[in-house]
Design a protein around this motif. Sequence first.
Motif, short mmCIF file in Angstrom:
data_model
loop_
_atom_site.label_atom_id
_atom_site.label_comp_id
_atom_site.label_asym_id
_atom_site.label_seq_id
_atom_site.Cartn_x
_atom_site.Cartn_y
_atom_site.Cartn_z
N LEU A 25 11.92 0.67 16.30
CA LEU A 25 12.73 -0.52 16.12
C LEU A 25 13.19 -0.67 14.67
N LEU A 26 12.30 -0.41 13.74
CA LEU A 26 12.69 -0.49 12.32
C LEU A 26 13.67 0.61 11.93
N ALA A 27 13.47 1.81 12.45
CA ALA A 27 14.39 2.90 12.14
C ALA A 27 15.77 2.62 12.70
N ALA A 28 15.86 2.04 13.88
CA ALA A 28 17.17 1.71 14.46
C ALA A 28 17.85 0.58 13.68
N LEU A 29 17.07 -0.35 13.21
CA LEU A 29 17.63 -1.49 12.51
C LEU A 29 18.04 -1.16 11.08
N LEU A 30 17.23 -0.40 10.38
CA LEU A 30 17.44 -0.20 8.95
C LEU A 30 18.08 1.13 8.58
N THR A 32 20.41 4.88 9.17
CA THR A 32 21.64 5.46 9.71
C THR A 32 21.45 6.96 9.77
N GLY A 33 22.34 7.62 10.48
CA GLY A 33 22.27 9.07 10.57
C GLY A 33 21.10 9.53 11.42
N TRP A 37 18.37 9.02 15.53
CA TRP A 37 17.74 9.99 16.42
C TRP A 37 16.23 9.81 16.44
N ALA A 38 15.65 9.55 15.29
CA ALA A 38 14.20 9.28 15.21
C ALA A 38 13.85 8.03 16.00
N ALA A 39 14.71 7.02 15.94
CA ALA A 39 14.48 5.79 16.69
C ALA A 39 14.54 6.05 18.19
N TRP A 40 15.54 6.78 18.64
CA TRP A 40 15.65 7.11 20.06
C TRP A 40 14.41 7.87 20.54
N PHE A 41 14.00 8.84 19.76
CA PHE A 41 12.85 9.65 20.15
C PHE A 41 11.57 8.83 20.19
#
Length: 59
Positions: A25-30, A32-33, A37-41
Amino acid sequence: MSGRSAFMRLWGAPIVLGLLTAFGLLAALLGTGWWHWAAWFSLAIPIAVSLRYWLAPRQ
């Protein structure tokens, strides 16, 4: 069995799944690039684990 190993045996997987969810959730919010993909995974793993135990027949 020691107290620490009993704790980790019971709560280890939920803690890891919670940390993966928070990271995703934090990777998707904060980010880019490649962060997306890390957030999806990282968000797909708890969903896959949930589906596995929801759809698997009880033994």
